[in-house]
Design a protein around this motif. Structure first.
Motif, PDB file in Angstrom:
ATOM      1  N   TYR A 162       0.889  -1.259   0.063  1.00 29.87           N
ATOM      2  CA  TYR A 162      -0.028  -0.151  -0.099  1.00 29.87           C
ATOM      3  C   TYR A 162       0.732   1.296   0.060  1.00 29.87           C
ATOM      4  O   TYR A 162       0.583   2.054  -0.719  1.00 29.87           O
ATOM      5  CB  TYR A 162      -0.937  -0.020   1.113  1.00 29.87           C
ATOM      6  CG  TYR A 162      -1.724   1.237   1.442  1.00 29.87           C
ATOM      7  CD1 TYR A 162      -2.640   1.717   0.712  1.00 29.87           C
ATOM      8  CD2 TYR A 162      -1.066   2.329   2.644  1.00 29.87           C
ATOM      9  CE1 TYR A 162      -3.432   2.994   0.888  1.00 29.87           C
ATOM     10  CE2 TYR A 162      -1.735   3.512   2.768  1.00 29.87           C
ATOM     11  CZ  TYR A 162      -2.892   3.846   1.932  1.00 29.87           C
ATOM     12  OH  TYR A 162      -3.496   4.795   2.186  1.00 29.87           O
TER      13      TYR A 162
ATOM     14  N   LYS B 108       1.032   4.000  -2.819  1.00 30.27           N
ATOM     15  CA  LYS B 108       0.588   5.387  -2.548  1.00 30.27           C
ATOM     16  C   LYS B 108       1.812   6.444  -2.606  1.00 30.27           C
ATOM     17  O   LYS B 108       1.714   7.596  -3.252  1.00 30.27           O
ATOM     18  CB  LYS B 108       0.539   5.421  -0.871  1.00 30.27           C
ATOM     19  CG  LYS B 108       0.114   6.846  -0.362  1.00 30.27           C
ATOM     20  CD  LYS B 108      -0.215   6.765   0.994  1.00 30.27           C
ATOM     21  CE  LYS B 108      -1.015   8.088   1.585  1.00 30.27           C
ATOM     22  NZ  LYS B 108       0.169   9.229   1.627  1.00 30.27           N
TER      23      LYS B 108
ATOM     24  N   ASP C 121       1.294   9.555  -5.116  1.00 29.51           N
ATOM     25  CA  ASP C 121       1.455  10.845  -4.694  1.00 29.51           C
ATOM     26  C   ASP C 121       2.678  11.650  -5.114  1.00 29.51           C
ATOM     27  O   ASP C 121       2.626  12.957  -5.676  1.00 29.51           O
ATOM     28  CB  ASP C 121       1.441  10.980  -3.540  1.00 29.51           C
ATOM     29  CG  ASP C 121       0.274  10.391  -2.726  1.00 29.51           C
ATOM     30  OD1 ASP C 121      -0.812  10.442  -3.284  1.00 29.51           O
ATOM     31  OD2 ASP C 121       0.353  10.234  -1.447  1.00 29.51           O
TER      32      ASP C 121
END
Length: 199
Positions: free
Chosen positions: A94, A98, A102
């Motif tokens: 995860y 992420k 981002d």
């Protein structure tokens, strides 16, 4: 001896080596998170957030960096009792996804510098070495193997990113130079022979 040095009856002290190892890991984790908290707090204050809000946001960001081990549901908690670090592996994937979502360019630049580039350089140094090829495949997949005075010393690759960008790059180079390039040369040779034959 303990009472002689402390003048008290100690309760919390290191009783064996596993306990020492556990305390060492907890200390190193705390140092890492303390540094992350400081950086996050400074970043939030520079953004102009009030001090109380900056501290609260830094605390949340610190818990999430590198991994929030407490983030899990009831099912994952049950599976985590069966398979050790099951939740940690999910959280690692995860966090990787992420980071690329981002900050894609910044994340890939770091991955290339610290994972892909060492893998490429070590592959160039080792791929045609019979001693390296005799190593077990699992060791080549999970570790960077550096040869010093005729002995290969393993250095563990990072989880997730190391397997995807480190081992994946090495496997691609193996495929490219051992299968694709010879096939390409063979195809070009057949094509050239056909042209000479018919033209």
């Amino acid at each position: 001896v303990k009472q002689y040095f402390t003048k008290t009856n100690p309760i919390n002290y290191i009783k064996n080596f596993p306990e020492f190892f556990r305390i060492y890991l907890e200390f190193s984790e705390a140092v890492n998170r303390s540094g992350n908290f400081k950086l996050s707090l400074e970043r939030n204050l520079k953004k102009g957030l009030p001090e109380k809000e900056a501290i609260s946001k830094a605390a949340v960001e610190t818990r999430d960096n590198p991994i929030d081990y407490r983030r899990m549901g009831a099912k994952i908690q049950a599976l985590n009792q069966i398979s050790a670090f099951f939740n940690a592996r999910i959280q690692g994937l995860y966090q990787t996804a992420k980071a690329f979502k981002d900050r894609p360019m910044q994340t890939y630049a770091k991955v290339f510098m610290y994972v892909q580039l060492p893998s490429i350089l070590l592959w160039m140094a080792n791929h045609d070495d019979p001693d390296y090829q005799s190593l077990p495949q699992w060791r080549k997949d999970l570790f960077w193997n550096i040869r010093i005075n005729g002995t290969y010393y393993p250095i563990a690759k990072p989880f997730e990113i190391g397997l995807i960008f480190g081992t994946g790059t090495e496997r691609f180079l193996d495929y490219y130079f051992e299968i694709f390039v010879p096939f390409l040369y063979f195809f070009l040779h057949i094509l050239t022979f056909s042209q000479q034959l018919y033209f």
